[in-house]
Design an enzyme around this catalytic site. Structure first.
Site, PDB file in Angstrom:
ATOM      1  N   SER A 147     -52.462 -54.514 -22.630  1.00 33.64           N
ATOM      2  CA  SER A 147     -51.531 -55.106 -21.689  1.00 33.64           C
ATOM      3  C   SER A 147     -50.097 -54.920 -22.168  1.00 33.64           C
ATOM      4  CB  SER A 147     -51.811 -56.602 -21.516  1.00 33.64           C
ATOM      5  OG  SER A 147     -50.827 -57.227 -20.718  1.00 33.64           O
ATOM      6  N   LYS A 165     -54.376 -58.527 -26.135  1.00 31.79           N
ATOM      7  CA  LYS A 165     -55.436 -58.185 -25.182  1.00 31.79           C
ATOM      8  C   LYS A 165     -55.891 -56.744 -25.406  1.00 31.79           C
ATOM      9  CE  LYS A 165     -56.479 -58.602 -20.226  1.00 31.79           C
ATOM     10  NZ  LYS A 165     -56.809 -57.226 -19.815  1.00 31.79           N
TER      11      LYS A 165
END
Length: 468
Positions: free
Chosen positions: A323, A329
Site C-alpha cells: 500500500s 500492509k
C-alpha cells in the site's frame, strides 16, 4: 522490426510493386501484411513454435514434392536446408507479421514462403528476389494452399506448446505435493459455504490441489491427441486441387518423420479443412485449468487473510509493500496476478468459440485469432504456473497453533457426536455453544451426556481425519 539498412529492392505482385528492405529475407506479400495488419503488435516472431511448425510442414511438403519429381534435386536441397535452418531457430526475426490478420493466414504462409525462397536463393548463389530460380509460390508452396499449411503448422505448434504446458503443470503439482507432505500433521478446520465444517489437515487441503492439477494434465494430453489429425494435401477446400495423386499421404508421412509427431491424415479432407473442433476442445481445457487455478488462488488468499483479523492459517511469502498509504500492509500479489491470467484465458475461450462458430462453408477464415488466442494463452498459463510455484507455493508456511486453536474452538466438531447423541441433541449443543460462547466439550459434560474419557476420544481431531 528495425531495419538499419536503407537500401531496398523492388518486388512485385498482382497489385503492383513495393520497395522491400534489401537486408530482409521476406518479400512483397509480407510487406503488404505489415502495412495492412498493425493490429495486436504481437508478431509471429514472438511465437517460435509456430514458425518452427511452418518450417516443418514446408519441409514435409518439399520431401513429398521431390519424391514425386516436382522439385529438382538442387531446388529440394536448398529449400530443405532453408527449412531446417528455420527449424533450428535461425531467421525468426524475418517473421514480423501480426498474429491477427485477415485472409485466413495467407500472410503468414507467404511470409514463410518468401523467407524460405530467399534463403534458398542465397544457398544457390543467387540474389534475393531472383525468383525465377526459386519461387515462393511455384516451388516453396508447390502442391499447397494456406488452407492446409496454416492449420497443419498450427497443430504442430500447439502439440509442442501443450507438451511444454504439461511440464509446467507437473512442476506446480509437485510443489503442492511437497507442501501436502510438509503440512500432513497440521490439524485445521475444513469449511463449506465459508462456514466451519469438520476437521482435516492442511496437508490434505494442499494434496487436493496437487490432485486436481494432475487431473488436468490428463485432459491436456487428451486434447493433444485431437490435434494430430491434419489436412495436409487438402489444398484449397479439401479436394486436393493442384496436388498430384498420393501427395497428401506422402506429405503427411514425411511430416511425421521430420517432426517426430504421429500425425494422421484426415479421412475427409473437406471436413478437416473447415473443422475447428480440436481448437475449441483445447480452449475448453485451458479454460478448465484457468478456472481451477484461480479457485486455488482464491483459497490461498483466504487462508492467508489477516494477518490479525482473518483466517491466517498460512503465510504467503512477503514479496513487496502492499500500500502507498497503509504502512506494513503486504498483499497476496502472486495469487492475484495468477487469477488475472485466468480471467484472460476465460475471455480467450469466448473469442475462440465465436471464431470457430464464424466459419462459413468450406473454410474458417478466423483461424488467425484462434491461433493467437491459443498460443498466447498457453504462454501466459505457463508463466503463471511457474510464478505461482516459484514465488508463492514454495515459500508458504503454516501457522500450526492458529490452525489447531480454531479446531478446538469450533462448533463444527459437533458433527462427530451425531452417531452418539443424535442430530437433534447435537444441534442443541451447537446452538448453546454459539449463544453462550462455551465449548462443545464443556456443554456435553455439563449435561452429563458422555463421560470425559469417551468425549475426549470422540472429539480428538486426529480421529476425525481420514488419512487414507
Amino acid at each position: 522490426m528495425k531495419n538499419e539498412s536503407k537500401k531496398t529492392r523492388t518486388e512485385c505482385d498482382l497489385l503492383g510493386c513495393v520497395e522491400v528492405p534489401d537486408n530482409v529475407l521476406y518479400g512483397v506479400q509480407t510487406m503488404r501484411g505489415l502495412e495492412n495488419f498493425a493490429i495486436s503488435k504481437f508478431r509471429l516472431c514472438e511465437y517460435p513454435r509456430f514458425i518452427e511448425g511452418l518450417a516443418i510442414v514446408k519441409l514435409g511438403a518439399a520431401i513429398a514434392n521431390h519424391a514425386m519429381g516436382l522439385l529438382s534435386d538442387e531446388l529440394f536441397g536448398a529449400i530443405s536446408q532453408a527449412c531446417r535452418e528455420i527449424m533450428a531457430g535461425r531467421f525468426h526475426e524475418f517473421f514480423p507479421v501480426d498474429m491477427i490478420q485477415g485472409g485466413a493466414g495467407t500472410t503468414t504462409n507467404m511470409n514463410a514462403n518468401e523467407v524460405i525462397a530467399n534463403r534458398a536463393l542465397e544457398l544457390l548463389g543467387h540474389k534475393k528476389r531472383e525468383y525465377e530460380y526459386c519461387h515462393p509460390n511455384n516451388h516453396v508452396n508447390c502442391s499447397q494452399s494456406t488452407n492446409d499449411i496454416y492449420p497443419t503448422a498450427l497443430r504442430i505448434a500447439l502439440y509442442s506448446m501443450l507438451g511444454q504446458l504439461t511440464g509446467d503443470m507437473a512442476y506446480l503439482q509437485r510443489g503442492f505435493g511437497a507442501k501436502s507432505e510438509e503440512f500432513s500433521d497440521v490439524i485445521k478446520m475444513g469449511r463449506t459455504q465459508l462456514q466451519d465444517a469438520v476437521p482435516m489437515t492442511l496437508g490434505q487441503e494442499f494434496g487436493a490441489y496437487a490432485t486436481t492439477i494432475g487431473e488436468d494434465i490428463l485432459r491436456v494430453e487428451e486434447s493433444r491427441k485431437l490435434l494430430l489429425e491434419i489436412n495436409l494435401g487438402a489444398t484449397a477446400i479439401g479436394t486436393s486441387i493442384n496436388a498430384p495423386k498420393g501427395y497428401a499421404e506422402a506429405a503427411s508421412k514425411a511430416l511425421a518423420d521430420v517432426s517426430g509427431i504421429p500425425v494422421v491424415l484426415s479421412t475427409n479432407l473437406i471436413e478437416a479443412t473447415w473443422d475447428t473442433g480440436a481448437y475449441v476442445q483445447t480452449s475448453g481445457v485451458l479454460k478448465r485449468i484457468a478456472v481451477k487455478l484461480s479457485k486455488i488462488c482464491n483459497d490461498l488468499r483466504l487462508l492467508s487473510s489477516g494477518p490479525r483479523t482473518g483466517i491466517n492459517e498460512i503465510n504467503l511469502p512477503r514479496l513487496q509493500p502492499g500500500s502507498s498509504i497503509m504502512p506494513g500492509k503486504v498483499n497476496p500479489v502472486i495469487p492475484e496476478v495468477v487469477s488475472q491470467v485466468a480471467f484472460d484465458i476465460i475471455g480467450k475461450d469466448v473469442t475462440i468459440t465465436m471464431a470457430a462458430e464464424a466459419g462459413q462453408l468450406e473454410l474458417n477464415v478466423m483461424e488467425p485469432i484462434i491461433a493467437f488466442s491459443l498460443a498466447n494463452g498457453i504462454h501466459r498459463l505457463r508463466q503463471a504456473m511457474r510464478t505461482l510455484q516459484d514465488r508463492c507455493v514454495s515459500g508458504i508456511t503454516a501457522n500450526k497453533e492458529r490452525c489447531r486453536s480454531m479446531v478446538e474452538n469450533s462448533i463444527g466438531i459437533i458433527t462427530a457426536l451425531n452417531p452418539y447423541l443424535g442430530y437433534e441433541t447435537s444441534a442443541s449443543i451447537a446452538k448453546e455453544a454459539l449463544e453462550t460462547g462455551g465449548s462443545v466439550l464443556d456443554i456435553v459434560l455439563a449435561r452429563n451426556l458422555l463421560i470425559r474419557e469417551k468425549l475426549d476420544d470422540i472429539l480428538a481431531p486426529e480421529h476425525m481425519i481420514n488419512r487414507k
